[in-house]
Write a protein that holds these residues in place. Sequence first.
Motif, short mmCIF file in Angstrom:
data_model
loop_
_atom_site.label_atom_id
_atom_site.label_comp_id
_atom_site.label_asym_id
_atom_site.label_seq_id
_atom_site.Cartn_x
_atom_site.Cartn_y
_atom_site.Cartn_z
N UNK A 286 -15.53 -26.33 0.65
CA UNK A 286 -14.35 -25.73 1.27
C UNK A 286 -13.36 -26.80 1.72
N UNK A 287 -13.88 -27.82 2.38
CA UNK A 287 -12.98 -28.87 2.89
C UNK A 287 -12.37 -29.68 1.76
N UNK A 288 -13.16 -30.03 0.76
CA UNK A 288 -12.62 -30.81 -0.36
C UNK A 288 -11.57 -30.01 -1.12
N UNK A 289 -11.86 -28.73 -1.34
CA UNK A 289 -10.92 -27.91 -2.11
C UNK A 289 -9.62 -27.68 -1.34
N UNK A 290 -9.76 -27.42 -0.04
CA UNK A 290 -8.55 -27.25 0.79
C UNK A 290 -7.73 -28.53 0.80
N UNK A 291 -8.40 -29.67 0.86
CA UNK A 291 -7.68 -30.96 0.87
C UNK A 291 -6.93 -31.16 -0.44
N UNK A 292 -7.53 -30.73 -1.55
CA UNK A 292 -6.86 -30.88 -2.85
C UNK A 292 -5.63 -29.97 -2.94
N UNK A 293 -5.78 -28.73 -2.48
CA UNK A 293 -4.61 -27.83 -2.47
C UNK A 293 -3.51 -28.41 -1.59
N UNK A 294 -3.91 -29.07 -0.50
CA UNK A 294 -2.93 -29.69 0.40
C UNK A 294 -2.22 -30.85 -0.31
N UNK A 295 -2.99 -31.67 -1.02
CA UNK A 295 -2.41 -32.80 -1.77
C UNK A 295 -1.44 -32.30 -2.83
N UNK A 296 -1.74 -31.13 -3.40
CA UNK A 296 -0.87 -30.57 -4.44
C UNK A 296 0.38 -29.93 -3.84
N UNK A 297 0.45 -29.92 -2.50
CA UNK A 297 1.62 -29.34 -1.85
C UNK A 297 1.60 -27.83 -1.84
N UNK A 298 0.43 -27.23 -2.01
CA UNK A 298 0.34 -25.77 -2.12
C UNK A 298 -0.13 -25.11 -0.83
N UNK A 299 -0.89 -25.85 -0.02
CA UNK A 299 -1.52 -25.24 1.15
C UNK A 299 -0.47 -25.06 2.24
N UNK A 300 -0.38 -23.89 2.76
CA UNK A 300 0.60 -23.61 3.81
C UNK A 300 0.15 -24.15 5.15
N UNK A 301 0.78 -23.63 6.21
CA UNK A 301 0.53 -24.16 7.54
C UNK A 301 -0.35 -23.23 8.38
N UNK A 302 -0.95 -22.20 7.76
CA UNK A 302 -1.81 -21.31 8.53
C UNK A 302 -2.88 -22.13 9.25
#
Lengths: 343, 343
Positions: A286-302
Amino acid sequence: MYNPILVEVTRGPLVESIHRGAVAIARADGSLAFSLGDVNAPVYPRSSLKPIQALPLLESGAADAFTLSPEEIALACASHSGEPMHTSRVAAWLKKIGCNESDLACGPHAVRYEPVWMDMIRHGERPTRLHNNCSGKHTGFLTVCKHWNVAREDYEHHDHPIQRAVAKSLSELTDIKAEFPWGVDGCAAPNFALPLSAFALALARFATPESLPEHRAKAARRIFDAMVAHPELVAGTDRSDTILMRSCGGRVATKAGAEAYYAGIIPDAGLGIALKIDDGAGRAAETAFAAILDKLGLLGSDPEARALVRAPVLNTRGAVAGERRAGPALQNAQIETLAAASR
Amino acid sequence: MYNPILVEVTRGPLVESIHRGAVAIARADGSLAFSLGDVNAPVYPRSSLKPIQALPLLESGAADAFTLSPEEIALACASHSGEPMHTSRVAAWLKKIGCNESDLACGPHAVRYEPVWMDMIRHGERPTRLHNNCSGKHTGFLTVCKHWNVAREDYEHHDHPIQRAVAKSLSELTDIKAEFPWGVDGCAAPNFALPLSAFALALARFATPESLPEHRAKAARRIFDAMVAHPELVAGTDRSDTILMRSCGGRVATKAGAEAYYAGIIPDAGLGIALKIDDGAGRAAETAFAAILDKLGLLGSDPEARALVRAPVLNTRGAVAGERRAGPALQNAQIETLAAASR
């Protein structure tokens, strides 16, 4: 080959535990936009395979013949928490196709969402096969059997037509002609092993209509749309897939699998992501995948999504004793942002 | 440094997940009888520290002043499951020293033994601090405070006399003069980090009376005897410590810790064992530790103990889908048997 540390868990001044793993981000042409670790060894995607396992449901015409709703298609791709929103819809769907709970090949297991589980215990209710996190996938398999008018007994066997259809779809999406090594999943259905790079390619093609025959492109899009429209049905209350899909605002379909697999489909960029933590720890996936989405600029600020990227480790009094976060290999990784990655 | 694979989990024809880790088996003279992986990095023993944390209880005279039974001493070393056999004894002990549940610094958490937990939910009962797996250790701390007549508020703080006494015991057992790095454990007490080799040495000395001052040798023996006499109080029904201590017939005191630590004390051979799985997976620590006891010729033939060495992976229908077992590094390890290791 040693995989890099993707996630670390701290306590006080020290890193207490580490999680190694590998990740592939592929384009539909088979090239890798990014990779870390060994992406060539065969790995079971487990429930991350579900969007592919749902393809025959759409492509066979079964979904239309039984007028399946996007909610039902989302459930076909779900590892749901066994909440009433999940079980009631699966029960109604089974009825619609002339089946019932006893036709499901998956066994019962405890309900994952604690308030519902506590309520069931208080009322002396036992979990049924409907509560199995895979009951939607299995109902999808049964729907195809009904539509094809083939025996639905043993539909979970490796050589049953529906499982052969899943393997064929996976083969076409990966250009792998040889039989996939396979094992029995927790729900009794076969699961096919393949390299992370190959599964990332399958997901990238899933995300890229022009790389697919028209009927498959349409099926893939309907599955993607159903998943991002109903993230609460794909997982459930407080679950990572639900949190991540919401926070990415419909731009990514995500699917966790057992033993710390994680998959992502990104049509905006024509990318597919496949990730596996070596040791099978879901907390790290979960943490690795969320970090990757964040690096891709996709993860919002929820806040719920941010708390997956950096998760506090609490003691039994609720005080912070450490944190779970991306490890150095992932923190320092240069992943092209979505804008740059877009074709 | 990369640690070797101590445990692997298979599914069908493939290894699905792996667990890396390190282990040290030490003699009381500080030499290593066996080691695998990095045994020099500091690691928190977590609850595997409890036999050491119980030393001041015996050495201070508090245990005798309050006529503690071997059962209570076993509970001081316990990560118990919150079963009535645990909570009733801790409650009675607290009363005996003039304290009550609210004096415990640990927070409440869910009961680990499912039938008891289900019963509590059915009856609307909430877990209390007595149910915290560390409530015996905390009652031990309080007993020393009472005996010393020092403030029992803040007894869980790093600079409180009881915690300083624990650190001093650990320092003397390891010859480490510098302050240990420390973090806050799940129960709010401080936990001290040290190399696996150093903790294995502490446990080997614990196992070797002639290496210790007389008062410490007596305290260590009473703690060992209490643990192996009451393995069900040190852990609980169906728990690995209970199973392993029973199957080894009283020759080994074992103590699991959170984040996949495992410790063993073997007076017969004057050996101490300290093991840590890098990723914190308890399933792997249990299997690796059981495999080591087996290699040492200590593990009996109890089916429950054998099932820790080779554990079937079941699906939701109860069918075998794979297995958990020692990895190649551990399977092929040459560990001198107990007879050969004996001094």
